[in-house]
Write a protein that holds these residues in place. Structure first.
Motif, mmCIF file in Angstrom:
data_model
loop_
_atom_site.group_PDB
_atom_site.id
_atom_site.type_symbol
_atom_site.label_atom_id
_atom_site.label_comp_id
_atom_site.label_asym_id
_atom_site.label_seq_id
_atom_site.Cartn_x
_atom_site.Cartn_y
_atom_site.Cartn_z
ATOM 1 N N ALA A 1 -4.864 -2.641 -3.670
ATOM 2 C CA ALA A 1 -6.040 -2.204 -4.431
ATOM 3 C C ALA A 1 -5.673 -1.883 -5.878
ATOM 4 N N ALA A 2 -4.448 -1.409 -6.103
ATOM 5 C CA ALA A 2 -4.019 -1.059 -7.459
ATOM 6 C C ALA A 2 -3.900 -2.285 -8.356
ATOM 7 N N GLN A 3 -3.723 -3.476 -7.736
ATOM 8 C CA GLN A 3 -3.580 -4.701 -8.514
ATOM 9 C C GLN A 3 -4.925 -5.340 -8.851
ATOM 10 N N ILE A 4 -5.993 -4.806 -8.274
ATOM 11 C CA ILE A 4 -7.324 -5.383 -8.479
ATOM 12 C C ILE A 4 -8.183 -4.380 -9.238
ATOM 13 N N GLU A 5 -8.718 -4.808 -10.350
ATOM 14 C CA GLU A 5 -9.504 -3.895 -11.168
ATOM 15 C C GLU A 5 -10.953 -3.802 -10.704
ATOM 16 N N SER A 6 -11.402 -4.739 -9.898
ATOM 17 C CA SER A 6 -12.791 -4.759 -9.451
ATOM 18 C C SER A 6 -12.867 -4.452 -7.959
ATOM 19 N N ASP A 7 -14.092 -4.332 -7.457
ATOM 20 C CA ASP A 7 -14.325 -4.153 -6.030
ATOM 21 C C ASP A 7 -13.910 -5.429 -5.294
ATOM 22 N N TYR A 8 -13.478 -5.277 -4.052
ATOM 23 C CA TYR A 8 -13.116 -6.449 -3.258
ATOM 24 C C TYR A 8 -13.445 -6.200 -1.796
ATOM 25 N N GLN A 9 -13.616 -7.280 -1.039
ATOM 26 C CA GLN A 9 -13.845 -7.233 0.395
ATOM 27 C C GLN A 9 -12.843 -8.164 1.058
ATOM 28 N N SER A 10 -12.467 -7.835 2.303
ATOM 29 C CA SER A 10 -11.437 -8.631 2.960
ATOM 30 C C SER A 10 -11.637 -8.663 4.472
ATOM 31 N N CYS A 11 -10.940 -9.572 5.110
ATOM 32 C CA CYS A 11 -10.871 -9.634 6.572
ATOM 33 C C CYS A 11 -9.568 -10.335 6.935
ATOM 34 N N LEU B 1 -1.239 -15.652 10.905
ATOM 35 C CA LEU B 1 -2.144 -14.596 10.472
ATOM 36 C C LEU B 1 -2.587 -14.867 9.043
ATOM 37 N N TYR B 2 -3.888 -14.739 8.793
ATOM 38 C CA TYR B 2 -4.442 -14.942 7.457
ATOM 39 C C TYR B 2 -5.105 -13.666 6.960
ATOM 40 N N TYR B 3 -5.022 -13.476 5.647
ATOM 41 C CA TYR B 3 -5.715 -12.398 4.960
ATOM 42 C C TYR B 3 -6.658 -13.045 3.960
ATOM 43 N N VAL B 4 -7.956 -12.791 4.122
ATOM 44 C CA VAL B 4 -8.971 -13.396 3.269
ATOM 45 C C VAL B 4 -9.555 -12.308 2.379
ATOM 46 N N MET B 5 -9.626 -12.592 1.080
ATOM 47 C CA MET B 5 -10.113 -11.592 0.142
ATOM 48 C C MET B 5 -11.044 -12.250 -0.882
ATOM 49 N N ILE B 6 -12.128 -11.539 -1.184
ATOM 50 C CA ILE B 6 -13.014 -11.997 -2.239
ATOM 51 C C ILE B 6 -13.223 -10.859 -3.228
ATOM 52 N N SER B 7 -13.056 -11.170 -4.493
ATOM 53 C CA SER B 7 -13.170 -10.168 -5.558
ATOM 54 C C SER B 7 -13.650 -10.882 -6.817
ATOM 55 N N GLU B 8 -13.614 -10.166 -7.929
ATOM 56 C CA GLU B 8 -13.988 -10.777 -9.201
ATOM 57 C C GLU B 8 -13.060 -11.928 -9.550
#
Length: 390
Positions: free
Chosen positions: A253-263, A271-278
Motif C-alpha cells: 500500500a505504501a508504494q501506491i498513492e491511490s486507492d486500489y482493490q485486489s483479489c 497463485l495469482y495476485y490481481v490488483m487494479i488501481s490508478e
C-alpha cells in the motif's frame, strides 16, 4: 454387494474394461462432455457413472465453467439466500439461481474445490449445518456445525488425485479463526475436519498476524491454502504438514498513492495476485514461495482498457482517480480470478475479462444477482466434476 457385482458385470459384458478403448478415450474427456455422452446409450451411462471410471477421469484437469456469486448485506445480520451461477460461456447459457435447490436448506457458499462445494446454513439458524456437495450429481453430505459463527472462514480441500478411492471420497475442511492473546497480540488458528475420521481437531499451528481476512475465502493451490488479508500479506497454510506463514503481496500500500482493490486466484497451477488501481490492471504470479518472488504476467493501463472497451469503461481513468481512498463500495472491484478469466465489478455492472484475448463480456447489473448490495460478495470459481460423495 450383490447389486454392485451385477452392475460391474454388466459393464464388463458391454465390453468396457479398464484397458478397453472406450474406457481409455472417454476417461480423458472433461466432465462437461461426459455429462452429454451419458445419454448415448445405457452402457456408456453405466460406465460414466461407475466409481472406478470416475476415479480415473478425475485425474483430468477440469477447466473453469463459471463463477458462483452470493451477495452480502453490509449492515443486516441476515444472509442473502440467492446464489447465482455465472457461466464463462455466456452465449450458451443464462445465469442460474437454482444450482443448490437440491439441498434441504437455504445455504451460504463458503468454498469450492475441484468440483465440490462447501456451504453452510443461512442465518438466522434453526439447525445449523455445513454441507459438502456436488451440484452435478446432486450428492451431498450434512455435517453438524457446533458453535456456529457466520463469519467463520471454512475452506474445502479435495484433491481427486489423492482423496478419491474406489469405495469413498475423502476431503478435508479447514476453519481459520483469529484470536487475541493476553498481551493483545492477534493470531490465526486452524481447525481441521477429516471426512475419513468424521471429526474436527485443532491444529497445533498458529500464525501471528494483526490483519483481518479480506473477502473471507481461501484459495487452494498446490496443496496450500491462501487467504488475502486487508494488510500487505497473504496468509498461507500447508494442509499436509500443517505449517503456516505470511507472504508479502507484490506491491504494498505504501508504494501506491491511490486507492486500489485486489483479489487472489489461480491459473496454470500458480497463485495469482490481481490488483487494479490508478496505475492500471495488473496480474502477478508467485514464482517462488521461499523467496516470496512475484512476477508481473500481465499489465494494462486504465487508458488502454478504456480504448479497448469504450462501451463498458467510459471515463474509467478519471472515475478511479477521483474515488475516495476509503470506500467500502469501490468503483471497480476484481471479484475472483481463475484460469485466465477475471470476474470484475465496474460500478453497477458485472463483467468477465479474458486476460489472454483482452475480451470483455458484460454479464449483468448487480441488481440481477438478487439485490443491489455489492458489499464484499462471496465469489467462487467453479468447475464440473463427476465425483460421488455417497
Amino acid at each position: 454387494m450383490e447389486l454392485e457385482r451385477k452392475k460391474r458385470k454388466e459393464i464388463e459384458n458391454f465390453g468396457l474394461l479398464d484397458d478397453d478403448v472406450f474406457f481409455d478415450v472417454l476417461s480423458r474427456l472433461p466432465a462437461k462432455c461426459l455429462l452429454r455422452l451419458k445419454s448415448v446409450c445405457k452402457g456408456w451411462c453405466r460406465l460414466i457413472s461407475d466409481r472406478i471410471f470416475i476415479k480415473v477421469q478425475s485425474q483430468t484437469l477440469e477447466p473453469i465453467v463459471g463463477f458462483l456469486i452470493q451477495q452480502r448485506f453490509q449492515w443486516c445480520s441476515d444472509d442473502i439466500k440467492i446464489i447465482t451461477h455465472i457461466p464463462v460461456a455466456l452465449g450458451s447459457a443464462a445465469l442460474q439461481q437454482s444450482v443448490f435447490s437440491f439441498l434441504p436448506d437455504d445455504v451460504v457458499v463458503l468454498s469450492s474445490c475441484n468440483g465440490l462445494v462447501c456451504c453452510r446454513s443461512c442465518f438466522p439458524f434453526s439447525d445449523p449445518a455445513i454441507y459438502v456437495c456436488n451440484p452435478v450429481n446432486k450428492d451431498w453430505i450434512k455435517l453438524k456445525w457446533t458453535k456456529p459463527d457466520k463469519e467463520d472462514s471454512v475452506v474445502l480441500v479435495f484433491d481427486p488425485c489423492q482423496d478419491m478411492v474406489d469405495c469413498s471420497t475423502n476431503f478435508k475442511l479447514v476453519r481459520v479463526r483469529q484470536f487475541e492473546t493476553a498481551s493483545e497480540d492477534l493470531y490465526f488458528s486452524f481447525d481441521i475436519y477429516c471426512s475419513s475420521t468424521g471429526a474436527w481437531r485443532v491444529s497445533q499451528e498458529i500464525c501471528y498476524c494483526s490483519d483481518k481476512l479480506l473477502k473471507n475465502k481461501g484459495i487452494y493451490v498446490g496443496g496450500i491454502l491462501h487467504w488475502l488479508t486487508d494488510g500487505d500479506e497473504i496468509l498461507t497454510f500447508n494442509v499436509e504438514n500443517e505449517l503456516s506463514w505470511l507472504i508479502s503481496v507484490p506491491v504494498s500500500a505504501a508504494q501506491i498513492e491511490s486507492d486500489y482493490q485486489s483479489c487472489i486466484g489461480e491459473s496454470d497451477g500458480q497463485l495469482y495476485y490481481v490488483m487494479i488501481s490508478e496505475n492500471g490492471l495488473q496480474f502477478w504470479f508467485l514464482e517462488d514461495y521461499f523467496e516470496f518472488k512475484w512476477n508481473l504476467k500481465y499489465s494494462k493501463t486504465l487508458e488502454v482498457l478504456e480504448e479497448e472497451h469504450p462501451n463498458f469503461l467510459c471515463n474509467l481513468h478519471e472515475r478511479v482517480r477521483r474515488r475516495p481512498t476509503i470506500d467500502s463500495n469501490p468503483w471497480m472491484d476484481p471479484l475472483a480470478f481463475r484460469d485466465g478469466i477475471l470476474l470484475i465489478r465496474v460500478c453497477a455492472k458485472i463483467f468477465l475479462y479474458h486476460v489472454e484475448t483482452s475480451k470483455m463480456n458484460e454479464v449483468c447489473y448487480v441488481s440481477g444477482l438478487g439485490t443491489y448490495s455489492s458489499y464484499l460478495p462471496t465469489v467462487l470459481p467453479y468447475s464440473l466434476s463427476l465425483v460421488r460423495l455417497t
